[in-house]
Design a protein around this motif. Structure first.
Motif, PDB file in Angstrom:
ATOM      1  N   GLN A   1      -7.704  -3.902   6.989  1.00  0.00           N
ATOM      2  CA  GLN A   1      -7.630  -3.544   5.443  1.00  0.00           C
ATOM      3  C   GLN A   1      -6.319  -4.310   4.760  1.00  0.00           C
ATOM      4  OE1 GLN A   1      -6.413   0.809   5.831  1.00  0.00           O
ATOM      5  NE2 GLN A   1      -4.651   0.202   4.818  1.00  0.00           N
ATOM      6  N   THR A   2      -6.378  -4.508   3.658  1.00  0.00           N
ATOM      7  CA  THR A   2      -5.439  -5.448   2.875  1.00  0.00           C
ATOM      8  C   THR A   2      -4.548  -4.318   2.328  1.00  0.00           C
ATOM      9  OG1 THR A   2      -7.085  -7.077   2.077  1.00  0.00           O
ATOM     10  CG2 THR A   2      -4.848  -6.925   0.902  1.00  0.00           C
ATOM     11  N   GLY A   3      -3.296  -4.434   2.694  1.00  0.00           N
ATOM     12  CA  GLY A   3      -2.298  -3.558   2.140  1.00  0.00           C
ATOM     13  C   GLY A   3      -2.264  -2.275   2.648  1.00  0.00           C
ATOM     14  N   GLY A   4      -1.365  -1.282   2.289  1.00  0.00           N
ATOM     15  CA  GLY A   4      -1.098  -0.140   2.977  1.00  0.00           C
ATOM     16  C   GLY A   4       0.547   0.293   2.569  1.00  0.00           C
ATOM     17  N   PRO A   5       0.838   1.509   3.238  1.00  0.00           N
ATOM     18  CA  PRO A   5       2.198   1.885   2.936  1.00  0.00           C
ATOM     19  C   PRO A   5       3.253   0.929   3.516  1.00  0.00           C
ATOM     20  CG  PRO A   5       0.764   3.539   3.857  1.00  0.00           C
ATOM     21  CD  PRO A   5       0.066   2.443   3.901  1.00  0.00           C
ATOM     22  N   ALA A   6       4.099   0.600   2.818  1.00  0.00           N
ATOM     23  CA  ALA A   6       5.301  -0.222   3.278  1.00  0.00           C
ATOM     24  C   ALA A   6       5.826   0.495   4.705  1.00  0.00           C
ATOM     25  CB  ALA A   6       6.439  -0.693   2.378  1.00  0.00           C
ATOM     26  N   GLY A   7       6.014  -0.278   5.618  1.00  0.00           N
ATOM     27  CA  GLY A   7       7.089   0.047   6.781  1.00  0.00           C
ATOM     28  C   GLY A   7       6.871  -0.782   7.898  1.00  0.00           C
ATOM     29  N   ALA A   8       6.847  -0.322   9.041  1.00  0.00           N
ATOM     30  CA  ALA A   8       6.773  -1.201  10.317  1.00  0.00           C
ATOM     31  C   ALA A   8       5.321  -2.152  10.215  1.00  0.00           C
ATOM     32  CB  ALA A   8       6.484  -0.306  11.262  1.00  0.00           C
ATOM     33  N   GLY A   9       5.729  -3.225  10.071  1.00  0.00           N
ATOM     34  CA  GLY A   9       4.892  -4.507  10.163  1.00  0.00           C
ATOM     35  C   GLY A   9       3.843  -4.496   8.886  1.00  0.00           C
ATOM     36  N   SER A  10       4.166  -3.892   7.842  1.00  0.00           N
ATOM     37  CA  SER A  10       3.524  -3.798   6.402  1.00  0.00           C
ATOM     38  C   SER A  10       4.360  -3.777   5.322  1.00  0.00           C
ATOM     39  CB  SER A  10       2.832  -2.654   6.315  1.00  0.00           C
ATOM     40  OG  SER A  10       1.982  -2.376   5.092  1.00  0.00           O
ATOM     41  N   ASN A  11       4.405  -4.990   4.502  1.00  0.00           N
ATOM     42  CA  ASN A  11       5.091  -4.962   3.094  1.00  0.00           C
ATOM     43  C   ASN A  11       4.375  -4.409   2.143  1.00  0.00           C
ATOM     44  OD1 ASN A  11       3.200  -6.949   2.611  1.00  0.00           O
ATOM     45  ND2 ASN A  11       4.768  -8.513   2.827  1.00  0.00           N
ATOM     46  N   GLY A  12       2.938  -4.022   2.328  1.00  0.00           N
ATOM     47  CA  GLY A  12       2.499  -3.168   1.312  1.00  0.00           C
ATOM     48  C   GLY A  12       1.332  -4.354   0.833  1.00  0.00           C
ATOM     49  N   THR A  13       1.411  -5.304   0.905  1.00  0.00           N
ATOM     50  CA  THR A  13       0.383  -6.314   0.411  1.00  0.00           C
ATOM     51  C   THR A  13      -0.541  -6.881   1.704  1.00  0.00           C
ATOM     52  OG1 THR A  13       1.808  -8.035   0.186  1.00  0.00           O
ATOM     53  CG2 THR A  13       1.387  -6.578  -1.751  1.00  0.00           C
ATOM     54  N   ASN A  14       0.154  -7.268   2.995  1.00  0.00           N
ATOM     55  CA  ASN A  14      -0.422  -8.121   3.968  1.00  0.00           C
ATOM     56  C   ASN A  14      -1.517  -7.401   4.620  1.00  0.00           C
ATOM     57  OD1 ASN A  14       1.794  -6.228   5.074  1.00  0.00           O
ATOM     58  ND2 ASN A  14       1.333  -7.055   6.741  1.00  0.00           N
ATOM     59  N   ASN A  15      -2.387  -8.088   5.401  1.00  0.00           N
ATOM     60  CA  ASN A  15      -3.483  -7.264   6.146  1.00  0.00           C
ATOM     61  C   ASN A  15      -2.848  -6.561   7.223  1.00  0.00           C
ATOM     62  OD1 ASN A  15      -5.311  -8.767   4.464  1.00  0.00           O
ATOM     63  ND2 ASN A  15      -5.938 -10.156   5.982  1.00  0.00           N
ATOM     64  N   ILE A  16      -3.390  -5.315   7.568  1.00  0.00           N
ATOM     65  CA  ILE A  16      -3.207  -4.580   8.611  1.00  0.00           C
ATOM     66  C   ILE A  16      -4.193  -4.050   9.290  1.00  0.00           C
ATOM     67  CG2 ILE A  16      -0.725  -3.945   7.985  1.00  0.00           C
ATOM     68  CD1 ILE A  16      -2.054  -1.103   6.930  1.00  0.00           C
ATOM     69  N   LEU A  17      -4.065  -3.882  10.620  1.00  0.00           N
ATOM     70  CA  LEU A  17      -5.258  -2.765  11.304  1.00  0.00           C
ATOM     71  C   LEU A  17      -4.331  -1.713  11.396  1.00  0.00           C
ATOM     72  CD1 LEU A  17      -7.848  -2.586  12.885  1.00  0.00           C
ATOM     73  CD2 LEU A  17      -6.614  -3.437  14.783  1.00  0.00           C
ATOM     74  N   LEU A  18      -4.801  -0.699  10.631  1.00  0.00           N
ATOM     75  CA  LEU A  18      -4.030   0.716  10.478  1.00  0.00           C
ATOM     76  C   LEU A  18      -4.233   1.448  11.675  1.00  0.00           C
ATOM     77  CD1 LEU A  18      -2.583   2.184   8.868  1.00  0.00           C
ATOM     78  CD2 LEU A  18      -4.509   3.128   7.736  1.00  0.00           C
ATOM     79  N   MET A  19      -3.261   1.842  12.409  1.00  0.00           N
ATOM     80  CA  MET A  19      -3.254   2.737  13.524  1.00  0.00           C
ATOM     81  C   MET A  19      -2.996   3.919  13.060  1.00  0.00           C
ATOM     82  SD  MET A  19      -1.025   2.754  16.993  1.00  0.00           S
ATOM     83  CE  MET A  19      -1.240   0.795  17.177  1.00  0.00           C
ATOM     84  N   LYS A  20      -4.160   5.159  13.191  1.00  0.00           N
ATOM     85  CA  LYS A  20      -4.052   6.475  12.902  1.00  0.00           C
ATOM     86  C   LYS A  20      -3.792   7.320  14.154  1.00  0.00           C
ATOM     87  CE  LYS A  20      -7.806   4.857   9.768  1.00  0.00           C
ATOM     88  NZ  LYS A  20      -9.220   5.402   9.430  1.00  0.00           N
ATOM     89  N   GLY A  21      -3.505   8.547  13.712  1.00  0.00           N
ATOM     90  CA  GLY A  21      -3.292   9.736  14.855  1.00  0.00           C
ATOM     91  C   GLY A  21      -2.431  10.786  14.217  1.00  0.00           C
TER      92      GLY A  21
END
Length: 405
Positions: free
Chosen positions: A110-130
């Protein structure tokens, strides 16, 4: 686990966060190919796909396995983000999380997501859930290992319960219920200086069971089968890596002072040590070799640096991909063999990724073959980037797809 790997995971607990270090969209290069009978893939191109992350927690040294139609990640030290800050605390010795697949089996980026570890809010992330937070510790510490954090009350030592390899799925039932095992060394280290207090520790065998569930907060049940499945001073088969094929589980462990050893057991007898066989002097035997026995070494089955074993049906080859020893860089080496026993070819450099800028720039190199589509000819890779506190206060786990020539 080598001392340098213990240092890597321990030191990374006290890092501080900036933006994730990103590679260009593509890095293309070609390496020379030497004629060979055995499978010798070469890197054609490499693409930084995303950072694997749950931005609310900082996870160190993650490996993965396909379970229940998703990817289960098992990670080492995990720190929770303190509300309203860029700081992380409450370190737990290991945790798990899920990531999703597309229908074709590829990772759901996904493109973007909450800012935090490994994410600035706009970069691509593979979101880990749990579970939020992703606690408690998944692989429980033993009653003598200063539970629940592993840090002993006197402040002088720590137990780690760090998985070096992801779970090994031994069976998947018709209803999708998966049975899996993990061998974890009972590492005991000093709190300062990170000195290993037991050089060849005993090993706990953990068993897990998971029935597919759409609720991301449901994780496999896990329990220790034997807290001393391999005794102190024995070869820790299964901790260095494993692969299941042809009704057998093949388990790799490290010799002392160096070398890789191999055992096998029918997949329905993982817990029964009387069913194990050991590869010594070019043949299988029921006599377990000593950890110092050079006849138990399988040449070139890895470099003794951390990595991943898997079987590629397309190439009809067993493959190891991981870190050269004693490297602290994201240099992925590869070796292949027609059988688990070998002969394994001399490991060679496959891909070099971007590193952190701290004393231990990169470690915990892993391969993720289950993320491949049927049409893919390559491999997904991850590693842990470690930074100076002034650069970035989190673990970063880049996910790269390397295509093969």
């Amino acid at each position: 686990m080598h001392l340098i790997q213990l240092l890597a995971a321990s030191l990374a607990v006290s890092v501080s966060y900036a933006l994730p270090v990103q590679e260009g969209a593509k890095k293309t290069f070609v390496m020379s190919r030497k004629p060979a009978v055995q499978y010798r893939p070469q890197a054609k191109s490499a693409t930084l796909v995303a950072n694997v992350t749950d931005p609310s927690v900082s996870r160190d040294s993650c490996g993965s396995v396909n379970m229940g139609g998703r990817t289960l990640w098992t990670c080492r030290d995990t720190a929770v983000r303190l509300p309203g800050t860029d700081q992380f605390g409450w370190v737990f010795t290991n945790t798990v999380g899920w990531t999703d697949h597309h229908p074709d089996g590829s990772p759901s980026i996904q493109t973007g997501g909450p800012a935090g570890a490994g994410s600035n809010g706009t970069n691509n992330i593979l979101l880990m859930k749990g579970p939020q937070p992703s606690l408690p510790t998944f692989y429980a510490l033993g009653s003598n290992q200063c539970p629940s954090s592993g840090v002993c009350a006197d402040g002088t030592s720590r137990w780690t319960s760090w998985p070096d390899s992801p779970p090994m799925v031994s069976n998947t039932a018709q209803d999708g219920t998966a049975t899996a095992y993990t061998w974890i060394s009972n590492n005991h280290i000093t709190s300062s200086g990170f000195q290993v207090l037991t050089t060849q520790p005993s090993v706990t065998l953990h068993k897990m069971t998971y029935k597919p569930n759409t609720n991301v907060n449901v994780v496999p049940t896990v329990k220790p089968v034997d807290t001393s499945f391999w005794k102190a001073g024995e070869i820790a088969y299964g901790t260095y890596g494993n692969v299941v094929n042809g009704g057998y589980a093949y388990l790799y462990g490290l010799l002392y002072p160096s070398g890789v050893a191999l055992a096998r057991v029918p997949v329905n007898s993982i817990e029964d040590k009387t069913k194990y066989q050991y590869y010594v002097s070019g043949k299988w035997t029921s006599t377990k070799p000593a950890i110092i026995n050079p006849a138990a070494a399988v040449p070139n089955a890895g470099t003794t640096g951390q990595g991943t074993f898997y079987y590629c049906s397309k190439a009809q080859s067993y493959i190891w991909i991981g870190q050269n020893s004693p490297s602290v860089w994201a240099d992925f080496y590869i070796s292949t063999a027609p059988s688990p026993e070998g002969p394994w070819i001399t490991p060679y450099l496959l891909y070099s990724g971007p590193n952190g800028d701290a004393e231990l720039p990169s470690y915990s190199l892993q391969a993720h073959h289950h993320l491949l589509r049927k049409t893919d000819d390559g491999i997904y890779l991850t590693w842990t980037q470690y930074f100076k506190p002034s650069t970035y206060n989190a673990y970063v786990t880049p996910l790269v797809y390397v295509s093969f020539v």
